[in-house]
Design a protein around this motif. Structure first.
Motif, PDB file in Angstrom:
ATOM      1  N   GLY A 141      12.622   9.524   2.523  1.00 40.54           N
ATOM      2  CA  GLY A 141      12.493   8.211   2.179  1.00 40.54           C
ATOM      3  C   GLY A 141      11.278   8.071   1.484  1.00 40.54           C
ATOM      4  N   VAL A 142      10.534   8.854   0.999  1.00 38.79           N
ATOM      5  CA  VAL A 142       9.384   8.475   0.276  1.00 38.79           C
ATOM      6  C   VAL A 142       9.054   9.773  -0.825  1.00 38.79           C
ATOM      7  CG1 VAL A 142       7.531   9.636   1.927  1.00 38.79           C
ATOM      8  CG2 VAL A 142       6.949   7.979   0.228  1.00 38.79           C
ATOM      9  N   LEU A 143       8.816   9.356  -1.838  1.00 42.02           N
ATOM     10  CA  LEU A 143       8.412  10.411  -2.894  1.00 42.02           C
ATOM     11  C   LEU A 143       6.953  10.010  -3.244  1.00 42.02           C
ATOM     12  CD1 LEU A 143       9.262  12.856  -4.537  1.00 42.02           C
ATOM     13  CD2 LEU A 143      10.003  11.082  -6.425  1.00 42.02           C
ATOM     14  N   PRO A 144       6.050  11.024  -2.526  1.00 43.09           N
ATOM     15  CA  PRO A 144       4.609  10.437  -2.841  1.00 43.09           C
ATOM     16  C   PRO A 144       3.971  10.937  -4.182  1.00 43.09           C
ATOM     17  CG  PRO A 144       5.064  12.183  -1.038  1.00 43.09           C
ATOM     18  CD  PRO A 144       6.217  11.896  -1.613  1.00 43.09           C
ATOM     19  N   ARG A 145       3.193   9.997  -5.038  1.00 39.83           N
ATOM     20  CA  ARG A 145       2.645  10.343  -6.049  1.00 39.83           C
ATOM     21  C   ARG A 145       1.652  11.301  -6.032  1.00 39.83           C
ATOM     22  NH1 ARG A 145       3.056   6.186  -9.669  1.00 39.83           N
ATOM     23  NH2 ARG A 145       3.317   3.887  -8.518  1.00 39.83           N
ATOM     24  N   ILE A 199       6.479   0.165  -7.356  1.00 39.44           N
ATOM     25  CA  ILE A 199       5.661  -0.972  -7.647  1.00 39.44           C
ATOM     26  C   ILE A 199       5.800  -1.007  -9.206  1.00 39.44           C
ATOM     27  CG2 ILE A 199       3.664   0.584  -7.880  1.00 39.44           C
ATOM     28  CD1 ILE A 199       2.058  -1.654  -6.509  1.00 39.44           C
ATOM     29  N   GLN A 236       0.742  -3.243  -9.348  1.00 42.31           N
ATOM     30  CA  GLN A 236      -0.300  -2.311  -9.354  1.00 42.31           C
ATOM     31  C   GLN A 236      -1.666  -3.078  -9.833  1.00 42.31           C
ATOM     32  OE1 GLN A 236      -0.869   0.662  -8.419  1.00 42.31           O
ATOM     33  NE2 GLN A 236       0.872   1.966  -8.925  1.00 42.31           N
ATOM     34  N   GLY A 239       0.889  -1.227  -0.177  1.00 39.45           N
ATOM     35  CA  GLY A 239      -0.070  -0.074  -0.051  1.00 39.45           C
ATOM     36  C   GLY A 239       0.859   1.170  -0.083  1.00 39.45           C
ATOM     37  N   ILE A 240       1.865   1.479   0.843  1.00 44.23           N
ATOM     38  CA  ILE A 240       2.846   2.557   0.800  1.00 44.23           C
ATOM     39  C   ILE A 240       3.694   2.622  -0.480  1.00 44.23           C
ATOM     40  CG2 ILE A 240       4.971   3.197   1.795  1.00 44.23           C
ATOM     41  CD1 ILE A 240       3.944   2.110   4.629  1.00 44.23           C
ATOM     42  N   ILE A 241       4.145   1.607  -0.825  1.00 43.56           N
ATOM     43  CA  ILE A 241       4.807   1.407  -2.299  1.00 43.56           C
ATOM     44  C   ILE A 241       4.086   1.858  -3.485  1.00 43.56           C
ATOM     45  CG2 ILE A 241       6.411   0.259  -3.808  1.00 43.56           C
ATOM     46  CD1 ILE A 241       7.255  -1.473  -1.349  1.00 43.56           C
ATOM     47  N   ALA A 242       2.695   1.574  -3.424  1.00 39.48           N
ATOM     48  CA  ALA A 242       1.773   1.842  -4.488  1.00 39.48           C
ATOM     49  C   ALA A 242       1.255   3.457  -4.506  1.00 39.48           C
ATOM     50  CB  ALA A 242       0.703   1.111  -4.297  1.00 39.48           C
ATOM     51  N   ALA A 243       1.510   3.745  -3.406  1.00 35.99           N
ATOM     52  CA  ALA A 243       0.865   5.234  -3.121  1.00 35.99           C
ATOM     53  C   ALA A 243       2.233   6.350  -3.448  1.00 35.99           C
ATOM     54  CB  ALA A 243       0.472   5.763  -1.839  1.00 35.99           C
ATOM     55  N   ALA A 244       3.436   5.755  -3.589  1.00 32.41           N
ATOM     56  CA  ALA A 244       4.507   6.689  -3.758  1.00 32.41           C
ATOM     57  C   ALA A 244       5.007   6.177  -5.181  1.00 32.41           C
ATOM     58  CB  ALA A 244       5.333   6.314  -2.787  1.00 32.41           C
ATOM     59  N   THR A 245       5.872   7.324  -5.684  1.00 30.01           N
ATOM     60  CA  THR A 245       6.853   6.878  -6.925  1.00 30.01           C
ATOM     61  C   THR A 245       7.947   6.054  -6.707  1.00 30.01           C
ATOM     62  OG1 THR A 245       6.351   9.305  -7.513  1.00 30.01           O
ATOM     63  CG2 THR A 245       7.907   8.040  -8.741  1.00 30.01           C
ATOM     64  N   LYS A 246       8.420   6.372  -5.333  1.00 28.57           N
ATOM     65  CA  LYS A 246       9.374   5.218  -4.806  1.00 28.57           C
ATOM     66  C   LYS A 246       9.607   5.557  -3.410  1.00 28.57           C
ATOM     67  CE  LYS A 246      13.395   8.520  -5.564  1.00 28.57           C
ATOM     68  NZ  LYS A 246      14.830   8.839  -6.110  1.00 28.57           N
ATOM     69  N   VAL A 247      10.177   4.539  -2.450  1.00 26.57           N
ATOM     70  CA  VAL A 247       9.979   4.567  -1.080  1.00 26.57           C
ATOM     71  C   VAL A 247      11.332   3.647  -0.740  1.00 26.57           C
ATOM     72  CG1 VAL A 247       8.980   3.708   0.808  1.00 26.57           C
ATOM     73  CG2 VAL A 247       7.484   4.013  -1.089  1.00 26.57           C
ATOM     74  N   VAL A 280       1.529   8.224   3.081  1.00 27.24           N
ATOM     75  CA  VAL A 280       2.488   8.481   2.306  1.00 27.24           C
ATOM     76  C   VAL A 280       2.162   9.895   1.859  1.00 27.24           C
ATOM     77  CG1 VAL A 280       3.063   8.149  -0.334  1.00 27.24           C
ATOM     78  CG2 VAL A 280       2.964   6.178   1.278  1.00 27.24           C
ATOM     79  N   LEU A 330      -2.774  -5.539  -6.823  1.00 28.42           N
ATOM     80  CA  LEU A 330      -3.065  -4.825  -5.495  1.00 28.42           C
ATOM     81  C   LEU A 330      -4.613  -4.273  -5.758  1.00 28.42           C
ATOM     82  CD1 LEU A 330      -2.271  -3.567  -2.914  1.00 28.42           C
ATOM     83  CD2 LEU A 330      -1.662  -1.505  -3.837  1.00 28.42           C
ATOM     84  N   LEU A 339      -4.688  -0.615   3.689  1.00 23.42           N
ATOM     85  CA  LEU A 339      -4.506   0.026   2.433  1.00 23.42           C
ATOM     86  C   LEU A 339      -4.653   1.528   2.754  1.00 23.42           C
ATOM     87  CD1 LEU A 339      -5.836  -2.347  -0.149  1.00 23.42           C
ATOM     88  CD2 LEU A 339      -3.397  -1.713   0.143  1.00 23.42           C
ATOM     89  N   ALA A 383      -2.196   3.273   4.453  1.00 18.54           N
ATOM     90  CA  ALA A 383      -0.807   3.372   3.979  1.00 18.54           C
ATOM     91  C   ALA A 383      -0.801   4.505   2.925  1.00 18.54           C
ATOM     92  CB  ALA A 383      -0.611   2.182   3.011  1.00 18.54           C
ATOM     93  N   ARG A 384      -2.089   4.775   2.315  1.00 19.39           N
ATOM     94  CA  ARG A 384      -2.187   5.731   1.486  1.00 19.39           C
ATOM     95  C   ARG A 384      -1.804   6.986   1.741  1.00 19.39           C
ATOM     96  NH1 ARG A 384      -6.513   3.010  -1.061  1.00 19.39           N
ATOM     97  NH2 ARG A 384      -5.920   1.687  -2.666  1.00 19.39           N
TER      98      ARG A 384
END
Lengths: 108, 159
Positions: free
Chosen positions: B86-90, A74, A79, A20-28, B27, A82, B20, B23-24
């Motif tokens: 550590g994170v680049l959010p969409r 991801i 994607q 869920g975290i990785i899917a919400a981000a471009t990169k983690v 981020v 998930l 889920l 998590a969203r």
């Protein structure tokens, strides 16, 4: 909807949260995931390896020595997996559709 | 044999969907709720405004130079910090909306400094006002830090 619609790889809550975290981000980054999920390095590595082996994630390493970092993104496969898993979970929560009765069948 | 909904006890669908969603949210919100790199720009810019008050002793040019140095430093430090996040959010509606409180805070700080600068005449003891402004800005961001930390602590944990 049945249990078979769920992705067994995404059933463990920690792994699902990681996805869920990785899917919400471009990169983690690995450390961010570890801190957010409150997992040990080895446990998180195990979870991420399982996801990477299924082609749900890609990883990339940057830096050297102490500045070395592992980043996760991801994949399209991930994607889709998930998305399908979340759809299956939502359908599990929906009340069961009553089977058509003879009367309603006749009415049509 | 197909499983029925009564067979799904090992899977808590509601809990998994909540995971889920958390998590969203984490981020999208964490970079703003961490009093980190994204807050450096307003903090630096506010400090630069304070320094620019001291610069008024020597006139508007010195003031502008201080301000420019402060803004450039703010941008440089922010970009460096963002790279270390550590994170680049969409880019989503939620992640964009998370910046609104930060923008309001920046506007508030700039407006406060602007008002302070405009009310100070050339004959005033400018360094004193600059020092006082710096202290007030620091105190203001300490309060902001407490607020964002409190908001963050209220977020449900994924751990």
């Amino acid at each position: 909807m049945t249990l078979s619609n769920l992705d067994p790889l995404l059933t463990p809550p920690k792994r699902l949260a990681a996805m869920g975290i990785i899917a919400a981000a471009t990169k983690v980054e690995f450390g961010y995931l570890r801190d957010e999920l409150d997992l040990s390095d080895s446990d998180l590595s195990k979870q991420l390896k399982a996801l990477a082996d299924a082609d749900y994630l890609t990883s990339k390493r940057t830096g050297k020595g102490k500045t070395r970092k592992s980043w996760f993104s991801i994949t399209n496969t991930g994607q889709q997996a998930l998305h399908s898993h979340a759809a299956a979970l939502r359908q599990l929560l929906e009340p069961a559709t009553p089977a058509p009765t003879d009367e309603s069948t006749l009415a049509v | 044999m197909e499983s029925s909904p009564s067979d799904i006890s090992p899977v808590d669908a509601a809990n998994d969907l909540a995971i889920l969603e958390q998590a969203r949210s984490s981020v999208a919100l964490n970079p703003v709720l961490d009093f980190g790199p994204l807050w450096y720009a307003p903090a630096f810019a506010a400090t630069a405004m304070g320094i620019s008050l001291a610069g008024r002793v020597d006139g508007a040019v010195t003031s502008a130079v201080f301000l420019a140095i402060g803004v450039i430093a703010a941008i440089a430090v922010s970009f460096h910090g963002i790279r270390n996040l550590g994170v680049l959010p969409r880019t989503t509606a939620k992640s964009v909306l998370a910046f609104v409180p930060m923008l309001i805070t920046m506007w508030f700080v700039f407006a406060a400094w602007g008002t302070a600068v405009s009310t100070i005449g050339e004959d005033d003891f400018v360094p004193f006002w600059a020092a006082l402004g710096w202290v007030l800005t620091t105190a203001f961001f300490v309060v902001v830090r407490q607020v964002v930390t409190a908001i963050r602590d209220r977020q449900p944990s994924l751990g």
